[in-house]
Design a protein around this motif. Sequence first.
Motif, PDB file in Angstrom:
ATOM      1  N   GLU A 189       0.828  -1.204   0.000  1.00  0.00           N
ATOM      2  CA  GLU A 189       0.000   0.000   0.000  1.00  0.00           C
ATOM      3  C   GLU A 189       0.861   1.250   0.000  1.00  0.00           C
ATOM      4  N   ALA A 190       0.429   2.222  -0.777  1.00  0.00           N
ATOM      5  CA  ALA A 190       1.095   3.527  -0.799  1.00  0.00           C
ATOM      6  C   ALA A 190       0.024   4.609  -0.715  1.00  0.00           C
ATOM      7  N   THR A 191       0.235   5.573   0.155  1.00  0.00           N
ATOM      8  CA  THR A 191      -0.719   6.661   0.358  1.00  0.00           C
ATOM      9  C   THR A 191      -0.022   7.995   0.083  1.00  0.00           C
ATOM     10  N   GLN A 208       9.140  10.488   2.823  1.00  0.00           N
ATOM     11  CA  GLN A 208       9.548  11.897   2.779  1.00  0.00           C
ATOM     12  C   GLN A 208       9.049  12.602   1.518  1.00  0.00           C
ATOM     13  N   GLY A 209       7.899  12.212   1.034  1.00  0.00           N
ATOM     14  CA  GLY A 209       7.336  12.887  -0.129  1.00  0.00           C
ATOM     15  C   GLY A 209       8.002  12.527  -1.440  1.00  0.00           C
ATOM     16  N   LYS A 228       3.284   9.719   0.960  1.00  0.00           N
ATOM     17  CA  LYS A 228       3.361  10.156   2.345  1.00  0.00           C
ATOM     18  C   LYS A 228       3.563   8.957   3.268  1.00  0.00           C
ATOM     19  N   MET A 229       3.094   7.800   2.822  1.00  0.00           N
ATOM     20  CA  MET A 229       3.230   6.604   3.629  1.00  0.00           C
ATOM     21  C   MET A 229       3.237   5.380   2.720  1.00  0.00           C
ATOM     22  N   ARG A 230       4.092   4.397   3.067  1.00  0.00           N
ATOM     23  CA  ARG A 230       4.131   3.143   2.330  1.00  0.00           C
ATOM     24  C   ARG A 230       4.175   1.996   3.338  1.00  0.00           C
ATOM     25  N   ASN A 231       3.188   1.131   3.222  1.00  0.00           N
ATOM     26  CA  ASN A 231       3.101  -0.043   4.110  1.00  0.00           C
ATOM     27  C   ASN A 231       3.203   0.348   5.586  1.00  0.00           C
TER      28      ASN A 231
END
Length: 220
Positions: free
Chosen positions: A122-124, A150-151, A142-145
Amino acid sequence: MKINFLKSFAAATAVIFFTGMPVDASVGIPTVSQVPGRIMWVDVKLGTMQIKLKQDPGMGETKDYRITRYETRVKDPSDKKFLTIDDLRPGENVTLDVIDGQEDKIIEKIVAESLEASDFQEATGQLQAIDGQSGTLTLQEKMRNGVEEQGSLSYFSFDPQTIVVLQSPSIQPVAVVLKPGDQVQIQFVLRDGKQEIYSITLYSPQHTTTTTVTTTTSTQ
């Protein structure tokens, strides 16, 4: 007396056994159809999944089926992996064994792709670019797993004809136009060196209470 009793018992058993067998072995055996499709959504708690049919009758239509952890067997095409309904994800190709005339009953067998829940990532983040014709997408993560990023920019591929788009908080697919600036969550797998998207979840902007639903995700 003992011998006669045993003979009588054996004869009675034989009569029950043979008379209990149908003359025609095909009589009474339900017909099972293999129904191929693509998972649109799956809710393990509710015991329901929806697939988009990939063959006639009903090509392109969606249909709901009942599933349970204990009665629905999930296998990969080679039957080498132990899978469960918890491994199923939106966008995945499956084939269901459906008893003709009993489509509302619990599905007992599903043949899925050789993917386990752990294969999906998952990547958000914020959508930077999307090309619905070439099937490419750029995400500022912004977030992965579950780990903050860091963008950094990440690049993904998808099939424009089969991509599944959801809109939080609903688990059911919607018809929306994805555009740069949207906050999304992507479920994908690594395949042949590419990050291949199976589904995209669109999140409404903060402090926004209304969302416009328009067409499919085929715009930039």
